[in-house]
Write a protein that holds these residues in place. Structure first.
Motif, short mmCIF file in Angstrom:
data_model
loop_
_atom_site.label_atom_id
_atom_site.label_comp_id
_atom_site.label_asym_id
_atom_site.label_seq_id
_atom_site.Cartn_x
_atom_site.Cartn_y
_atom_site.Cartn_z
N UNK A 162 -41.49 112.36 -29.29
CA UNK A 162 -41.25 113.80 -29.33
C UNK A 162 -41.08 114.30 -30.76
N UNK B 223 -35.60 115.27 -31.21
CA UNK B 223 -34.85 114.23 -30.49
C UNK B 223 -33.41 114.70 -30.32
N UNK B 224 -32.65 113.97 -29.53
CA UNK B 224 -31.20 114.23 -29.48
C UNK B 224 -30.62 113.98 -30.87
N UNK C 299 -27.90 112.88 -31.90
CA UNK C 299 -27.20 111.60 -32.05
C UNK C 299 -28.09 110.47 -32.54
N UNK C 300 -29.37 110.55 -32.20
CA UNK C 300 -30.28 109.47 -32.58
C UNK C 300 -30.29 109.28 -34.09
N UNK D 238 -35.89 103.41 -30.52
CA UNK D 238 -35.52 103.85 -29.18
C UNK D 238 -36.58 103.47 -28.15
N UNK E 10 -29.77 100.56 -30.71
CA UNK E 10 -30.20 101.61 -29.78
C UNK E 10 -30.26 101.10 -28.35
N UNK E 11 -29.59 99.96 -28.08
CA UNK E 11 -29.45 99.51 -26.71
C UNK E 11 -30.46 98.46 -26.27
N UNK F 4 -31.42 113.56 -20.13
CA UNK F 4 -30.90 112.19 -20.12
C UNK F 4 -29.66 112.06 -21.01
N UNK G 286 -27.70 111.50 -23.92
CA UNK G 286 -28.24 111.53 -25.26
C UNK G 286 -27.77 110.38 -26.14
N UNK G 287 -26.68 109.73 -25.79
CA UNK G 287 -26.08 108.81 -26.74
C UNK G 287 -26.26 107.36 -26.34
N UNK H 248 -24.26 105.22 -27.64
CA UNK H 248 -22.98 104.65 -28.08
C UNK H 248 -22.26 103.84 -27.02
N UNK I 151 -23.52 101.95 -24.75
CA UNK I 151 -24.35 100.90 -24.19
C UNK I 151 -25.55 101.43 -23.42
N UNK J 205 -29.08 103.16 -23.16
CA UNK J 205 -30.13 103.39 -24.17
C UNK J 205 -30.40 104.88 -24.37
N UNK J 206 -30.77 105.24 -25.58
CA UNK J 206 -31.21 106.59 -25.88
C UNK J 206 -32.49 106.90 -25.12
N UNK J 207 -32.69 108.16 -24.81
CA UNK J 207 -33.94 108.58 -24.17
C UNK J 207 -34.51 109.80 -24.88
N UNK J 208 -35.80 110.06 -24.61
CA UNK J 208 -36.44 111.26 -25.14
C UNK J 208 -35.77 112.48 -24.50
#
Lengths: 439, 439
Positions: free
Chosen positions: A60, A63-64, A66-67, A104, A309-310, B11, B13-14, B16, B18, B20-23
């Motif tokens: 995208x 992004x959020x 936080x990323x 991500x 990032x998980x 989704x 956003x964080x 943090x 655990x 995962x981040x998402x678009x």
């Protein structure tokens, strides 16, 4: 107000008072000639990455937020274009760089992706910094990354792709230097100087800023980190003297660069540490030799980011090359193609330019013939002028760099003229023109 | 909360905690296969536009907010992603459409640009609407415009370019319908019904919404504009019955569509008026015949917009085609290429895939050979596995759709295998491989 700001003032945003609208400060309008040059760069980036076995991806444009606040480092966070929708609860940011998106995306599918992952992308990025030479608020960037391979071989393969692009643009190893540092090698020197691991981040930030600091300010900041001037000089000397013979990481990197055939372009230089917080190993910057422009490209290894990032632990190395400095360098050195050559490079050169001799039946045949040529897949242009001066119209054909001109002589036939050789073929039937052109 | 919202929740956003981040909701990640499909569409758009004599341009991804509040119409203004930098005084918005940027760019250089101006662009756009089938918050769009030519010939030339793209994607005139309306023709009917010119905007908005309204609601809204049910039915009938024989604008448009060879794809339909406020003449929408998807493309004539943005009076006509609905249509109909065919179309197919027979000297020759092939301009990939099972490695070569496989047999020679025909050539010297491949 600094002088750069005067050069790039925010233009009057409104057309309401008779002043024309303008692009936002630091963003660009690409008219056809500008766009052809951008396309030339994008095409070269794409072809180089594909040739080196990378697959194209994208994410995208925003992004959020936080990323980016997690790990990119303050330099980037302060320059974010961030926003929140009226009534919304989520903060977004225009992407300032690609690596967090990439990490991500890998984290989300890490288990199903065969390793190594070799991906590239070409996209636009945004930083709300002061626009100045070589730096804009919206710019394009080529990102190239190898994930799932921790070897120095991967570092060298990545660098070979970067060199491949530079070479493709006509640059040579005496015009361009890839200065390669290594955070792990620097850290082993930090350990020798008994610097606490919790301070590594601040030390890297100081070493990265060093070329921009006055000597007194540099010493002053080192003192704040607990080093007096003498000890700072010793550290500088240790960094200057590190070579492939004193450090295992540098040694394997150097031999892989040799093996990949790119060592003529590279210099090991531990003063290169890069500004971003997430780098862990090899880092590099690409500059013109003796040039004053900013870096053409830069990158490095970031082995912890996917996990952050998980995702599972995933070694990674990548670089980015921006279009702004690269364009300045190519233009300064006369390496940006122009005219027919540029259109050829981006597959945008007209095959054929149609004009009529001005007779009514020729005029009537013009548009249907153009339509038929286009349906057959040919790039066909035509004059919109109605003069009978065929010489003038042929000039128009030449100025758009068409390969052939067609002069429609009557309802059924034309003259086909090769604009490169001047060769003419008369009495070509209009309904056989497609075959003639494809043959 | 409507069901679409449940299908596309914002989704977490964080990363943090655990997760995962998402678009962001309504934005997309393009992994290599998604990206290859997007590239296929972009390439086809570019080639079609070039063939039809359009030059590529682009503008900033964000603009001054005012650019959109002037004339785009409420529908778009309500869906803007707008933002202001902390401490800044200027409001920006992510571009929701391209036409205002285009009109601004033409207005800024109108006097130096030869007419007609024929421009196209391929870029990303943003609307903060509820994501649903066929509609996302970030999407790609192909914009094609002719400026400085007010003729119906220009309208038809533009439509021919749109048809050229649809045909190139493998669609046919029995699968696709271009419904063409004409605001000037509708206005002449408005005049017959003595509708005040100041109400035209509201009437166009109502006619545009009509297919989405219940009949009772439609009648109700018409009443608010001063029409009882009987008079509304008369207006509907007048619109339904308008044809090329009753209106001069429709008549010249129809004959130009015929002449350009695209009339099999088109139907004159005055109920098509389009939602945007700036249209002035011909307007059109492209749908699947009997399909339920949203419009594949749409556009029209906007003769006043350049002047509104501070330029000289400049007639203009254009259309946009988005990637989201188009992709759904192509995939539903099995028209989206896959595998080797897809890679061929986007010039991303590997020329050669290298493996070694597992002997130490073959292994050692692998990377240097790959590097040499790439330097020579070939798209070369190689296995990263270390098995001696050559059959398995050949499967890897096939699964990446390489044209040839090379099995390195020792330090100096290899077997070259054509993966399409199965034909093998043994004892090819490694240092002659480039010549062999280029020959």
């Amino acid at each position: 107000m600094p002088p750069e700001d005067q050069k790039f003032p925010e233009p009057t945003p409104s057309g309401r008072h008779g002043k024309p609208f303008q692009a936002p400060r630091g963003a660009r309008d690409f008219y056809p000639e500008d766009m052809a040059r951008r396309q030339y760069i994008f095409d070269a980036w794409r072809k180089t990455a594909l040739r080196h076995g990378f697959d194209e991806i994208d994410g995208p444009t925003f992004e959020h937020l936080d990323l980016y606040t997690v790990k990119s480092g303050e330099g980037i966070v302060n320059e974010l274009f961030s926003f929140r929708r009226a009534g919304g609860e989520t903060d977004f940011a225009l992407r300032p760089e690609f690596t967090p998106t990439l990490a991500r995306m890998v984290a989300a599918k890490a288990n199903s992706l065969p390793k190594p992952i070799k991906w590239f992308s070409v996209g636009n990025f945004f930083r709300a910094e002061r626009p100045q030479r070589g730096r804009l608020r919206e710019f394009s960037q080529w990102n190239v990354d190898i994930l799932g391979d921790e070897s120095a071989e991967a570092d060298a393969e990545l660098i070979a792709c970067c060199v491949g692009a530079l070479e493709g643009f006509g640059l040579s190893s005496d015009q361009i230097r890839l200065r390669i540092g290594h955070r792990a090698a620097v850290e082993s020197i930090f350990r020798r100087f008994e610097i606490a691991e919790s301070n590594y981040g601040e030390w890297f930030a100081l070493l990265d800023r060093k070329p921009k600091l006055e000597q007194a300010e540099y010493v002053n900041q080192a003192q704040r980190l607990g080093f007096d001037e003498k000890r700072m000089k010793e550290l500088d000397a240790a960094l200057d003297n590190a070579t492939a013979t004193t450090d295992d990481d540098l040694s394997s990197l150097a031999s892989q660069l040799e093996r990949t055939g790119v060592s003529a372009w590279t210099t090991i230089d531990l003063s290169i540490v890069r500004g971003l917080a997430y780098y862990t190993g090899m880092v590099f910057e690409v500059h013109e030799t003796g040039g004053k422009e900013r870096a053409i490209a830069g990158g490095g290894r970031y082995d912890n980011l996917v996990e952050l990032f998980g995702g599972p632990p995933t070694p990674a190395v990548g670089f980015a090359m921006g279009d702004v400095v690269l364009s300045l360098v190519l233009q300064d050195r006369g390496l940006m193609p122009e005219g027919a050559e540029l259109l050829d490079k981006i597959d945008a050169r007209p095959d054929i330019f149609l004009i009529s001799n001005g007779q009514e039946e020729s005029e009537a045949a013009l548009k249907p013939t153009v339509a038929e040529l286009r349906r057959a897949g040919l790039h066909a242009r035509h004059t919109h002028r109605t003069t009978r001066n065929v010489g003038k119209l042929l000039k128009e054909a030449s100025s758009c760099h068409a390969r052939y001109a067609v002069i429609i002589e009557n309802a059924a036939t034309c003259t086909l003229k090769n604009l490169e050789t001047g060769e003419e073929k008369k009495d070509v039937p209009l309904d056989g023109l497609v075959v003639e052109m494809q043959g």
